[in-house]
Design a protein around this motif. Structure first.
Motif, short mmCIF file in Angstrom:
data_model
loop_
_atom_site.label_atom_id
_atom_site.label_comp_id
_atom_site.label_asym_id
_atom_site.label_seq_id
_atom_site.Cartn_x
_atom_site.Cartn_y
_atom_site.Cartn_z
N THR A 50 0.82 -1.22 0.00
CA THR A 50 0.00 0.00 0.00
C THR A 50 0.86 1.27 0.00
O THR A 50 0.33 2.38 -0.09
N PHE A 51 2.17 1.10 0.12
CA PHE A 51 3.06 2.25 0.21
C PHE A 51 3.07 3.04 -1.10
O PHE A 51 3.07 2.46 -2.18
N GLU A 52 3.09 4.36 -0.97
CA GLU A 52 3.13 5.22 -2.16
C GLU A 52 4.43 5.99 -2.21
O GLU A 52 4.73 6.79 -1.32
N ALA A 53 5.20 5.72 -3.26
CA ALA A 53 6.45 6.46 -3.47
C ALA A 53 6.13 7.86 -4.00
O ALA A 53 5.01 8.13 -4.43
N ARG A 54 7.12 8.73 -3.95
CA ARG A 54 7.00 10.07 -4.53
C ARG A 54 8.10 10.26 -5.56
O ARG A 54 9.18 9.67 -5.44
N GLU A 55 7.82 11.10 -6.52
CA GLU A 55 8.81 11.36 -7.57
C GLU A 55 10.10 11.94 -6.99
O GLU A 55 11.19 11.66 -7.48
#
Length: 301
Positions: A50-55
């Motif tokens: 569920t983890f969301e990376a960032r640019e």
């Protein structure tokens, strides 16, 4: 600093968990790869989906003992110099810690400094979707093997080996924590020219740390003055980091920072082991771009 205190508390808890665990339960198998029970769990791997990376995440990928703690220190210092942002209280390796860590990471301001020992294929897809830049660190396999051997025997979170000769076949066959060095290397060689990937070596950084700091800063778009580059490189020498390891890593500092040498393998490898490792390298990496970067004939002969 509050973030440092939180980090050290987490490390202390993990060490305590390991001390209370029997040797045969210190590792568990996930997707065919061994992981330390006190650092990772099936629940954390599930939650990581569920983890969301960032640019703009600053992401480090490294096989164990290839300079990950060293590189993390440099990255933190670069972020501090560029953004006046201190590291968070979270342990930066995304696969380490409790499943709740991903909720905490959501609240952290950018840029976040994150890292992993995971295989390329097991890195969460979100990092690829967001086109997050990745610094990938490798080290010559002979020194990596020796360093990992000592890491096993000095680290209460991992089972110990009776001798180097007992450890060597497990390393060659990938039957060690975080899997096969050579499988990782072969996979990364396929992605060495991907945009957003900077592959560097431990030996390159040892040879000229200032130039390496500049190269990493340019890759991530950090704006550093010549003075800041010099300061970060000076603070980031192995000698200086080892001296401050108690402050930065608590009791775990003496486990993480051992020698940091190039060529220590010569004190351990038998002639038969040399030949076996040379043959493995030849089969997996000879003639590849990563093989050339590792300068095997310079550092492993």
């Amino acid at each position: 600093m509050e973030s440092r205190v939180g980090f050290l508390e987490d490390v202390k808890k993990m060490l305590q968990t390991a001390k209370d665990t029997s040797q045969d339960k210190l590792l568990f198998n996930y997707k065919g790869i061994l992981f330390p029970t006190s650092l990772c769990s099936n629940e954390t791997f599930k939650a990581m989906e569920t983890f969301e990376a960032r640019e703009d995440d600053v992401f480090l990928v490294a096989y164990p003992k290839c300079g990950s703690n060293w590189s993390l220190q440099l990255l933190h210092d670069m972020v501090l110099a560029s953004y006046n942002k201190h590291p968070s209280s979270n342990i930066p390796l995304i696969e380490f810690g409790a499943p709740t860590k991903y909720e905490k990471l959501k609240e952290e301001s950018s840029p976040r400094v994150l890292a992993t020992h995971l295989y390329y294929d097991n890195i969460p897809q979100t990092f690829l979707d967001k086109k997050t830049k990745m610094l990938v660190m490798f080290r010559n396999p002979k020194d990596t093997a020796v360093s990992l051997y000592h890491f096993y025997n000095n680290n209460p979170m991992l089972p110990s080996y009776s001798s180097w000769d007992a450890f060597f076949p497990d390393f060659i066959n990938g039957n060690v924590c975080f899997g096969s060095y050579f499988d990782q290397a072969v996979t990364w060689n396929k992605h060495i020219d991907d945009s957003g990937v900077l592959l560097m070596t431990f030996e390159e950084m040892k040879q000229d740390l200032e130039s390496s700091v500049k190269k990493i800063a340019e890759f991530f778009g950090f704006t550093l003055t010549e003075e800041q580059v010099k300061s970060i490189a000076n603070k980031g020498t192995f000698k200086n980091m080892k001296e401050k390891s108690k402050e930065t890593h608590g009791d775990f500092g003496q486990v993480v920072f051992r020698k940091g040498d190039v060529g220590d393998w010569k004190n351990y490898f038998t002639e038969d082991q040399n030949q076996e490792m040379d043959a493995k390298f030849e089969a997996c990496l000879a003639g590849t771009k990563l093989g050339e970067l590792l300068k095997y004939n310079v550092y492993c002969k």
